[in-house]
Design a protein around this motif. Structure first.
Motif, short mmCIF file in Angstrom:
data_model
loop_
_atom_site.label_atom_id
_atom_site.label_comp_id
_atom_site.label_asym_id
_atom_site.label_seq_id
_atom_site.Cartn_x
_atom_site.Cartn_y
_atom_site.Cartn_z
N ASP A 1 0.84 -1.20 0.00
CA ASP A 1 0.00 0.00 0.00
C ASP A 1 0.87 1.25 0.00
O ASP A 1 1.88 1.31 0.71
N ILE A 2 0.46 2.25 -0.77
CA ILE A 2 1.12 3.55 -0.69
C ILE A 2 0.25 4.45 0.20
O ILE A 2 -0.98 4.38 0.14
N ARG B 1 6.51 2.05 0.73
CA ARG B 1 5.51 1.12 0.18
C ARG B 1 5.71 -0.33 0.63
O ARG B 1 4.76 -1.01 1.01
#
Length: 229
Positions: free
Chosen positions: A28-29, A68
């Motif tokens: 996930d960013i 990330r």
């Protein structure tokens, strides 16, 4: 790696009217970038909108980020007042951040304070740790200790004194102990999911509005190595 969370697999560690704390998954960013992938901030907005049946646009302030491939604690502000105050806490280093990392090569000392000068390379999005100051470098400091010896790896607990770009990754690589899966910083092979074994484990801070002392602990990802600790 491309793992995009949605509201069904969002792991909320803490929430109130002012802040919300998420256990970020690898991939996930936190905030939108040039990849165009849906950021965690948007997923959290959707979660708030659905849970509280909010009409119109949901306010959510990004206070800090995690790389990330890293997992663990990310805190967002739900009001502008909380955002301003949390930004002050982070910029004035009035929070305590504890990370866990898995490394293959045992550090020379079982516990130590590492001080380097980090210089960021914007082109390849890395930071290099130098023992002496070099032009455009920033001082970086952390302390670590070995908390577990596994069959082929060592688990380290890390407390950050500064918050530099890729700091833990670069500093551990500089002492010959790159993080498991971190090809960018010298580990020999990637993890199957493309992530790295670096986890934002604990965050201690004073609540921006109530002034109560808050301690958040994030469970580690469910994999064989983390589960062995």
């Amino acid at each position: 790696m491309k793992i995009i969370s949605d509201i069904n697999n969002l792991q909320v560690l803490y929430e109130d009217n002012h802040i919300i704390v998420i256990n970020k998954r690898g991939g996930d960013i936190v905030q939108g970038d040039k990849t165009g992938d849906k950021p965690l901030s948007e997923v959290v907005k959707e979660y708030i909108k659905v849970k509280y049946n909010k009409p119109g646009e949901v306010f959510l302030g990004v206070i800090h980020r995690l790389d990330r491939p890293t997992t663990g604690i990310v805190i967002f502000a739900r009001t502008s007042k909380a955002l301003t105050r949390m930004n002050e806490l982070f910029s004035n280093r009035m929070t305590q951040k504890t990370y866990w990392a898995i490394v293959k090569n045992k550090p020379k000392n079982s516990e130590d304070i590492l001080v380097h000068y980090l210089k960021r390379n914007e082109k390849n999005n890395t930071s290099k740790a130098h023992l002496k100051e070099v032009p455009e470098s920033k001082i970086a400091s952390l302390e670590y200790k070995i908390i577990a010896s596994l069959q082929n790896y060592y688990a380290l607990e890390i407390i950050l004194h500064t918050g530099r770009h890729h700091q833990i990754r670069a500093q551990l690589s500089a002492i010959g102990s790159p993080i498991k899966g971190d090809l960018k910083y010298g580990f020999d092979r990637s993890n199957p999911d493309g992530g790295i074994h670096l986890h934002a484990r604990k965050l201690v801070f004073t609540h921006p509005v109530t002034k109560v002392n808050i301690e958040i602990v994030a469970p580690t990802p469910n994999d064989v190595i983390w589960n062995a600790i």
